[in-house]
Enzyme design. Structure first.
Site, PDB file in Angstrom:
ATOM      1  N   ALA A  67      73.645  16.686 -34.601  1.00  0.00           N
ATOM      2  CA  ALA A  67      74.292  17.983 -34.809  1.00  0.00           C
ATOM      3  C   ALA A  67      73.217  19.049 -34.627  1.00  0.00           C
ATOM      4  O   ALA A  67      72.021  18.751 -34.723  1.00  0.00           O
ATOM      5  CB  ALA A  67      74.880  18.034 -36.207  1.00  0.00           C
ATOM      6  N   GLY A 112      74.349  13.037 -35.464  1.00  0.00           N
ATOM      7  CA  GLY A 112      75.716  13.212 -34.951  1.00  0.00           C
ATOM      8  C   GLY A 112      75.919  12.554 -33.593  1.00  0.00           C
ATOM      9  O   GLY A 112      77.044  12.192 -33.237  1.00  0.00           O
ATOM     10  N   GLU A 115      76.596   9.047 -34.384  1.00  0.00           N
ATOM     11  CA  GLU A 115      77.944   9.001 -34.984  1.00  0.00           C
ATOM     12  C   GLU A 115      79.026   9.128 -33.904  1.00  0.00           C
ATOM     13  O   GLU A 115      80.075   8.486 -33.983  1.00  0.00           O
ATOM     14  CB  GLU A 115      78.076  10.107 -36.035  1.00  0.00           C
ATOM     15  CG  GLU A 115      77.199   9.842 -37.251  1.00  0.00           C
ATOM     16  CD  GLU A 115      77.252  10.973 -38.259  1.00  0.00           C
ATOM     17  OE1 GLU A 115      76.747  12.072 -37.914  1.00  0.00           O
ATOM     18  OE2 GLU A 115      77.784  10.787 -39.351  1.00  0.00           O
ATOM     19  N   GLU A 135      69.247  11.685 -40.819  1.00  0.00           N
ATOM     20  CA  GLU A 135      69.654  12.833 -41.641  1.00  0.00           C
ATOM     21  C   GLU A 135      68.857  12.969 -42.929  1.00  0.00           C
ATOM     22  O   GLU A 135      68.536  14.079 -43.362  1.00  0.00           O
ATOM     23  CB  GLU A 135      71.154  12.752 -41.977  1.00  0.00           C
ATOM     24  CG  GLU A 135      72.073  13.155 -40.829  1.00  0.00           C
ATOM     25  CD  GLU A 135      72.383  12.034 -39.851  1.00  0.00           C
ATOM     26  OE1 GLU A 135      71.693  10.991 -39.877  1.00  0.00           O
ATOM     27  OE2 GLU A 135      73.312  12.201 -39.048  1.00  0.00           O
TER      28      GLU A 135
END
Ligand code: COA
Length: 261
Positions: A67, A112, A115, A135
């Site tokens: 992200a 992300g 993911e 993270e």
């Protein structure tokens, strides 16, 4: 002109390739990219020209490096929850897509990005893939479904280890763990492999494929009775024209001509 700023889309032989296209930021997923991905996947659900999807990142260096940390840095408790729920919703759309979705992982698939790859039905990596959920090194946890899907794919013990250490692993280790289905020598070969897999899937009845996706997903949803969904789906398949065509073709010793009905 493309309707998306951060995605580049191509459709060839009924395969839609979605390139996450922010190479100067290693294809990091900002909110705009997530919104565009949602629109793109929703459109593909009903697009008769699209039978399967490949998701990859522009360039050789990165699939998606996570992200967008610049955006994450500004989150507070209220909008952080929304941020997580929003990403979860989009990745769930990918996981539940009635058409097969393959992640072609080139370079970094972090946070992300990993993911996103986990939400796809299959993963094919190039040898330069580096995967991980780092993270915790930023003081957060995976918020786009990573704690759930990584555990489902590699088991609880390894998921604890990878998420709590934030360790990055290479393609060989990802393959050993069952995190990726195949490792190919180059990105081009990974794309070719993914296209071959999709074409193999396209030989089969589309309704049966979409029901397979529903049933396997149900195995990981605690509120669903996967066996019931399987029996209902099986019964539904038996009412389809493709079921009659598939069994008839077998008995007539010819290839079936499935229509998706
Ligand atoms: N969010 C926002 N920007 C990112 C990013 C991310 N997740 N990952 C990389 N970028 C940006 C960098 O800030 C840099 O931008 P700049 O040129 O404007 O400074 C550019 O992409 C290139 O990255 P850089 O770090 O210079 O490349 P590198 O080859 O030295 O390192 C990584 C590559 C992937 C190891 C490193 O970028 C990294 O650790 N990224 C963050 C990974 C991460 O923690 N992801 C999880 C987020 S929840």
């Amino acid at each position: 002109m493309s309707k998306y700023s951060n995605l580049q889309i191509e459709v060839t032989d009924q395969i839609q390739t979605i390139n996450i296209n922010r190479p100067e930021k290693l294809n990091a997923l900002n909110i705009k990219t997530i919104e565009e991905l949602k629109d793109c996947i929703q459109t593909a659900y009903d697009d008769g020209e699209v039978k399967g999807i490949i998701i990859t990142g522009t360039g050789e260096k990165s699939f998606v490096a996570g992200a967008d940390i610049k955006e994450i840095a500004d989150l507070n408790e209220v909008n952080a929850r929304k941020f997580s729920e929003n990403g979860q919703e989009v990745f769930e759309l990918i996981e539940k897509c009635p058409k097969p979705v393959i992640a072609v992982i080139n370079g970094y698939a972090l946070g992300g990005g990993m993911e996103l790859a986990l939400a796809c039905h299959l993963r094919v990596a190039s040898e330069n893939a580096i995967m991980g959920l780092p993270e915790v090194t930023l003081g957060i946890i995976p918020g786009y479904g990573g704690t759930q899907r990584l555990s489902q794919l590699v088991g609880k013990g390894k998921a604890f280890e990878l998420i709590m250490t934030g360790e990055k692993i290479d393609a060989t280790e990802a393959f050993r763990l069952g995190l990726v289905n195949y490792v190919c020598k180059s990105i081009d070969l990974a794309k070719t492999k993914s296209t071959d897999i999709l074409n193999k899937i396209f030989e089969n009845a589309p309704l049966a494929i979409s029901m397979t996706i529903d049933c396997i997903n149900a195995a990981f949803l605690p509120d669903e009775d996967g066996y019931l969904i399987e029996a209902n789906s099986f019964a539904n398949c038996c009412t389809s024209e493709d079921f009659h065509e598939g069994t008839k073709a077998f008995l007539e010793k010819r290839k079936p001509n499935f229509k998706g009905k």
